[in-house]
Design a protein around this motif. Structure first.
Motif, PDB file in Angstrom:
ATOM      1  N   VAL A   1      45.432  15.471   1.756  1.00  0.00           N
ATOM      2  CA  VAL A   1      44.723  14.414   1.599  1.00  0.00           C
ATOM      3  C   VAL A   1      44.578  13.584   0.389  1.00  0.00           C
ATOM      4  O   VAL A   1      44.763  13.977  -0.634  1.00  0.00           O
ATOM      5  CB  VAL A   1      43.028  14.790   2.136  1.00  0.00           C
TER       6      VAL A   1
ATOM      7  N   VAL B   1      42.697  10.695  -1.375  1.00  0.00           N
ATOM      8  CA  VAL B   1      41.211   9.685  -1.265  1.00  0.00           C
ATOM      9  C   VAL B   1      41.510   8.488  -1.667  1.00  0.00           C
ATOM     10  O   VAL B   1      41.989   8.322  -2.875  1.00  0.00           O
ATOM     11  CB  VAL B   1      40.221  10.819  -1.853  1.00  0.00           C
TER      12      VAL B   1
ATOM     13  N   VAL C   1      39.970  18.828  -5.936  1.00  0.00           N
ATOM     14  CA  VAL C   1      40.293  17.272  -6.124  1.00  0.00           C
ATOM     15  C   VAL C   1      40.884  17.207  -7.188  1.00  0.00           C
ATOM     16  O   VAL C   1      40.502  17.540  -8.212  1.00  0.00           O
ATOM     17  CB  VAL C   1      38.984  16.378  -6.032  1.00  0.00           C
TER      18      VAL C   1
ATOM     19  N   PHE D   1      35.974  18.463  -0.306  1.00  0.00           N
ATOM     20  CA  PHE D   1      37.404  19.274  -0.517  1.00  0.00           C
ATOM     21  C   PHE D   1      37.109  20.104  -1.534  1.00  0.00           C
ATOM     22  O   PHE D   1      36.174  20.215  -2.332  1.00  0.00           O
ATOM     23  CB  PHE D   1      38.585  18.303  -0.811  1.00  0.00           C
TER      24      PHE D   1
ATOM     25  N   ALA E   1      33.982  13.272  -3.160  1.00  0.00           N
ATOM     26  CA  ALA E   1      35.318  13.803  -2.734  1.00  0.00           C
ATOM     27  C   ALA E   1      35.118  15.440  -2.976  1.00  0.00           C
ATOM     28  O   ALA E   1      35.568  16.240  -2.175  1.00  0.00           O
ATOM     29  CB  ALA E   1      36.532  13.256  -3.271  1.00  0.00           C
TER      30      ALA E   1
ATOM     31  N   ALA F   1      42.735  17.655  -2.142  1.00  0.00           N
ATOM     32  CA  ALA F   1      42.674  16.088  -2.253  1.00  0.00           C
ATOM     33  C   ALA F   1      43.120  15.480  -3.257  1.00  0.00           C
ATOM     34  O   ALA F   1      42.693  16.009  -4.609  1.00  0.00           O
ATOM     35  CB  ALA F   1      41.428  15.681  -1.666  1.00  0.00           C
TER      36      ALA F   1
ATOM     37  N   TYR G   1      43.095  11.986  -5.661  1.00  0.00           N
ATOM     38  CA  TYR G   1      42.411  10.638  -5.695  1.00  0.00           C
ATOM     39  C   TYR G   1      43.043   9.994  -6.671  1.00  0.00           C
ATOM     40  O   TYR G   1      42.988  10.133  -7.884  1.00  0.00           O
ATOM     41  CB  TYR G   1      40.886  11.042  -6.213  1.00  0.00           C
TER      42      TYR G   1
ATOM     43  N   ALA H   1      48.696  18.648  -1.915  1.00  0.00           N
ATOM     44  CA  ALA H   1      47.589  17.886  -1.482  1.00  0.00           C
ATOM     45  C   ALA H   1      47.742  17.278  -0.154  1.00  0.00           C
ATOM     46  O   ALA H   1      48.843  16.467   0.257  1.00  0.00           O
ATOM     47  CB  ALA H   1      47.119  16.825  -2.486  1.00  0.00           C
TER      48      ALA H   1
ATOM     49  N   THR I   1      41.767  23.005   1.104  1.00  0.00           N
ATOM     50  CA  THR I   1      42.558  21.558   1.482  1.00  0.00           C
ATOM     51  C   THR I   1      42.242  20.930   0.026  1.00  0.00           C
ATOM     52  O   THR I   1      40.982  20.798  -0.857  1.00  0.00           O
ATOM     53  CB  THR I   1      41.386  20.590   2.241  1.00  0.00           C
TER      54      THR I   1
END
Ligand code: ADP
Length: 165
Positions: free
Chosen positions: A84, A86, A31, A28, A24, A4, A6, A82, A2
């Motif tokens: 996700v 954040v 990031v 994950f 984060a 993520a 940001y 990504a 996963t």
């Protein structure tokens, strides 16, 4: 895996951002700190300065990278794989805006989830805007940013005070 994203302007990166990126990074596998290149707000630091400071501040986190983007956040999320996005949430004042943003992003990209991490108590009041105001009036910011960001802020203050600069 996963990934993520940001996203933010990070003008400049501060301890509240670093706290969210660190947390984060423990949630994950990878990031990506997405540094938005074309915000509507006026910036103090150039894109290169913001990128350099963010990279240095996050260099100790092996699964965090900093990348620049200038498109829609969800388009960038899809581009880098990504699933996700954040966001850091401070006081209630952040909530309405973040809620709108998350719902808009969901409409634009239904497969990208927004995950909000609550700020740590010591950074509840901290924003880049407040930080810049304090630094430009020669207030102490050493508890709010890493040393290299504090130095960069001090150089800006000197530069802005000197008409020749
Ligand atoms: P700001 O100018 O508000 O510091 P950015 O646009 O660079 O911020 O913010 C990027 C992300 O970091 C946003 O999700 C924002 O809510 C979050 N963030 C900013 N400051 C803090 C803080 N003190 N604690 C937690 N999250 C924060």
């Amino acid at each position: 895996m996963t990934i993520a994203l940001y996203p933010g302007t990070f003008d400049p990166i501060h301890n509240g951002h670093i706290d969210i990126a660190t947390r984060a990074a423990s949630l994950f596998e990878h990031v990506i700190v997405g540094l938005y290149d074309r915000p509507a707000k006026r910036l103090l630091f150039s894109t290169e300065e913001r990128t350099r400071m963010a990279r240095q501040a996050l260099a100790h986190l092996p699964n965090v990278t900093v990348q620049l983007y200038s498109c829609l956040t969800v388009d960038f999320a899809i581009e880098v794989g990504a699933r996700v996005v954040v966001r850091g949430l401070r006081a209630i004042s952040d909530f309405e805006f973040e809620f709108q943003l998350a719902l808009t992003n969901k409409k634009l990209a239904p497969n990208v989830e927004t995950v909000g991490l609550m700020t740590s108590l010591e950074y509840l009041y901290l924003s880049s805007t407040i930080l810049k105001e304090v630094a430009l009036l020669n207030g102490a910011v050493s508890d709010l940013v890493p040393a290299h960001v504090e130095e960069a802020l001090q150089r800006k203050v000197v530069g802005l005070a000197s008409p020749a600069a």
